[in-house]
Design a protein around this motif. Structure first.
Motif, PDB file in Angstrom:
ATOM      1  N   LEU A   4      38.939  47.471  36.603  1.00 14.78           N
ATOM      2  CA  LEU A   4      39.750  47.441  37.656  1.00 14.78           C
ATOM      3  C   LEU A   4      40.209  48.960  37.852  1.00 14.78           C
ATOM      4  N   VAL A   5      40.138  49.529  39.269  1.00 12.61           N
ATOM      5  CA  VAL A   5      40.604  50.758  39.329  1.00 12.61           C
ATOM      6  C   VAL A   5      41.646  50.738  40.468  1.00 12.61           C
ATOM      7  N   ASP A   6      42.791  51.046  40.414  1.00  9.42           N
ATOM      8  CA  ASP A   6      43.957  50.763  41.419  1.00  9.42           C
ATOM      9  C   ASP A   6      44.490  52.066  41.909  1.00  9.42           C
ATOM     10  N   SER A   7      44.806  51.953  43.215  1.00  8.97           N
ATOM     11  CA  SER A   7      45.300  53.328  43.904  1.00  8.97           C
ATOM     12  C   SER A   7      46.015  52.969  45.010  1.00  8.97           C
ATOM     13  N   GLY A  15      61.870  49.889  54.491  1.00  6.91           N
ATOM     14  CA  GLY A  15      61.617  49.318  55.741  1.00  6.91           C
ATOM     15  C   GLY A  15      59.811  49.887  56.142  1.00  6.91           C
ATOM     16  N   GLY A  16      59.318  50.887  55.311  1.00  6.80           N
ATOM     17  CA  GLY A  16      58.074  51.334  55.554  1.00  6.80           C
ATOM     18  C   GLY A  16      56.889  50.255  55.076  1.00  6.80           C
ATOM     19  N   SER A  17      55.779  50.662  54.884  1.00  6.58           N
ATOM     20  CA  SER A  17      54.735  50.054  54.539  1.00  6.58           C
ATOM     21  C   SER A  17      53.458  51.132  53.729  1.00  6.58           C
ATOM     22  N   LEU A  18      52.986  50.182  52.838  1.00  9.62           N
ATOM     23  CA  LEU A  18      51.862  50.748  51.936  1.00  9.62           C
ATOM     24  C   LEU A  18      50.865  49.823  51.796  1.00  9.62           C
ATOM     25  N   ARG A  19      49.840  50.247  51.452  1.00  8.34           N
ATOM     26  CA  ARG A  19      48.581  49.210  51.135  1.00  8.34           C
ATOM     27  C   ARG A  19      48.009  49.640  49.623  1.00  8.34           C
ATOM     28  N   LEU A  20      47.826  48.830  48.923  1.00  7.21           N
ATOM     29  CA  LEU A  20      47.595  49.332  47.409  1.00  7.21           C
ATOM     30  C   LEU A  20      46.042  48.600  47.349  1.00  7.21           C
ATOM     31  N   SER A  21      45.196  49.258  46.919  1.00 10.07           N
ATOM     32  CA  SER A  21      43.686  48.862  46.868  1.00 10.07           C
ATOM     33  C   SER A  21      43.296  48.839  45.204  1.00 10.07           C
ATOM     34  N   CYS A  22      42.532  47.878  45.087  1.00  9.80           N
ATOM     35  CA  CYS A  22      41.780  47.798  43.530  1.00  9.80           C
ATOM     36  C   CYS A  22      40.283  47.412  43.513  1.00  9.80           C
ATOM     37  N   ALA A  23      39.692  48.516  43.268  1.00  5.11           N
ATOM     38  CA  ALA A  23      38.289  48.413  43.233  1.00  5.11           C
ATOM     39  C   ALA A  23      37.689  47.776  42.014  1.00  5.11           C
ATOM     40  N   ARG A  24      36.826  46.788  42.179  1.00  5.26           N
ATOM     41  CA  ARG A  24      36.579  46.081  40.840  1.00  5.26           C
ATOM     42  C   ARG A  24      34.946  46.402  40.452  1.00  5.26           C
ATOM     43  N   PHE A  25      34.745  46.373  39.287  1.00  4.55           N
ATOM     44  CA  PHE A  25      33.695  46.857  38.872  1.00  4.55           C
ATOM     45  C   PHE A  25      33.294  45.792  37.641  1.00  4.55           C
ATOM     46  N   GLY A  26      31.855  45.450  37.399  1.00  7.14           N
ATOM     47  CA  GLY A  26      31.288  44.739  36.500  1.00  7.14           C
ATOM     48  C   GLY A  26      30.826  43.141  37.149  1.00  7.14           C
ATOM     49  N   ASP A  27      31.666  42.058  36.281  1.00 10.58           N
ATOM     50  CA  ASP A  27      31.191  40.694  36.696  1.00 10.58           C
ATOM     51  C   ASP A  27      31.458  40.465  38.207  1.00 10.58           C
ATOM     52  N   ARG A  28      30.585  40.286  38.768  1.00  7.90           N
ATOM     53  CA  ARG A  28      30.840  39.722  40.367  1.00  7.90           C
ATOM     54  C   ARG A  28      30.204  38.211  40.550  1.00  7.90           C
ATOM     55  N   LYS A  76      33.389  44.954  49.881  1.00  5.98           N
ATOM     56  CA  LYS A  76      33.687  46.149  49.336  1.00  5.98           C
ATOM     57  C   LYS A  76      34.103  46.026  47.837  1.00  5.98           C
ATOM     58  N   ASN A  77      34.198  44.757  47.618  1.00  6.24           N
ATOM     59  CA  ASN A  77      34.627  44.512  46.123  1.00  6.24           C
ATOM     60  C   ASN A  77      35.903  45.261  45.677  1.00  6.24           C
ATOM     61  N   THR A  78      36.646  44.777  46.734  1.00  9.69           N
ATOM     62  CA  THR A  78      38.205  45.546  46.553  1.00  9.69           C
ATOM     63  C   THR A  78      39.363  44.572  46.909  1.00  9.69           C
ATOM     64  N   LEU A  79      40.303  44.418  46.125  1.00  6.17           N
ATOM     65  CA  LEU A  79      41.493  43.677  46.381  1.00  6.17           C
ATOM     66  C   LEU A  79      42.480  44.698  46.938  1.00  6.17           C
ATOM     67  N   TYR A  80      43.282  43.882  47.757  1.00 12.73           N
ATOM     68  CA  TYR A  80      44.157  44.760  48.622  1.00 12.73           C
ATOM     69  C   TYR A  80      45.520  44.274  48.457  1.00 12.73           C
ATOM     70  N   LEU A  81      46.739  44.858  48.412  1.00 16.82           N
ATOM     71  CA  LEU A  81      48.028  44.320  48.674  1.00 16.82           C
ATOM     72  C   LEU A  81      48.655  45.066  49.768  1.00 16.82           C
ATOM     73  N   GLN A  82      48.755  44.391  50.900  1.00 14.15           N
ATOM     74  CA  GLN A  82      49.619  44.993  51.918  1.00 14.15           C
ATOM     75  C   GLN A  82      51.233  44.613  51.742  1.00 14.15           C
ATOM     76  N   MET A  83      51.905  45.930  51.870  1.00 18.41           N
ATOM     77  CA  MET A  83      53.354  45.522  51.595  1.00 18.41           C
ATOM     78  C   MET A  83      54.075  46.095  52.629  1.00 18.41           C
ATOM     79  N   ASN A  84      54.725  45.367  53.538  1.00 21.84           N
ATOM     80  CA  ASN A  84      55.529  45.612  54.503  1.00 21.84           C
ATOM     81  C   ASN A  84      57.176  45.483  54.246  1.00 21.84           C
TER      82      ASN A  84
END
Length: 123
Positions: A4-7, A15-28, A76-84
Motif C-alpha cells: 500500500l502506498v498512501d498520499s 473547515g477545509g477538505s482533503l482527499r487521501l489516496s491509497c494505491a494497492r499493489f499485489g493481491d487483487r 484504479k486499484n485505489t482507496l480514497y478517504l474524502q475528508m470534509n
C-alpha cells in the motif's frame, strides 16, 4: 501479499477538505478489508473508516461520521478517504491498511500498512 502506498496529506485550515489516496499493489484476486487509521504522537493508532473490497457496508468512527467518506475505485486499484469539515483534532498521521480478518476498526485486524501521510488542520 499486498503493498500500500498512501498520499494526499497536507495542511489545511479548519473547515477545509482533503482527499487521501491509497494505491494497492499485489493481491487483487481476493476480497479483503481496507481502511484508514490515524495516530498522533503518544497515542494509540485509531481506526477512522473501512470497507470490504467485495462490496457492502462501510465502517466509520463516531468522530468522523458525516464528514469523512471512504471509497474504492477498483479500476484504479485505489482507496480514497474524502475528508470534509476538517477540525484541528483531525490532525494526525494517516495510514492506509488492509487485512483479511474483519473490517472492524481495530489495528489487530489489519496486516498490511502504508507508510503514512500527514494531515495538519489549523484553527
Amino acid at each position: 501479499q499486498v503493498t500500500l502506498v498512501d498520499s494526499g496529506g497536507g495542511s489545511v485550515q479548519a473547515g477545509g477538505s482533503l482527499r487521501l489516496s491509497c494505491a494497492r499493489f499485489g493481491d487483487r484476486s481476493s476480497n479483503y478489508c481496507m481502511g484508514w487509521f490515524r495516530q498522533v504522537p503518544g497515542k494509540e493508532r485509531e481506526g477512522v473508516a473501512a470497507l470490504y473490497t467485495g462490496g457492502g457496508s462501510t465502517y466509520y468512527a463516531d468522530s468522523v461520521k458525516g464528514r469523512f467518506t471512504v471509497s474504492l475505485d477498483t479500476a484504479k486499484n485505489t482507496l480514497y478517504l474524502q475528508m470534509n469539515s476538517l477540525k484541528p483534532e483531525d490532525t494526525a498521521m494517516y495510514y492506509c491498511a488492509a487485512g483479511f480478518r474483519s473490517c472492524a476498526l481495530a489495528t489487530v485486524n489489519y496486516r498490511y500498512w502504508g507508510q503514512g501521510t500527514q494531515v495538519t488542520v489549523s484553527s
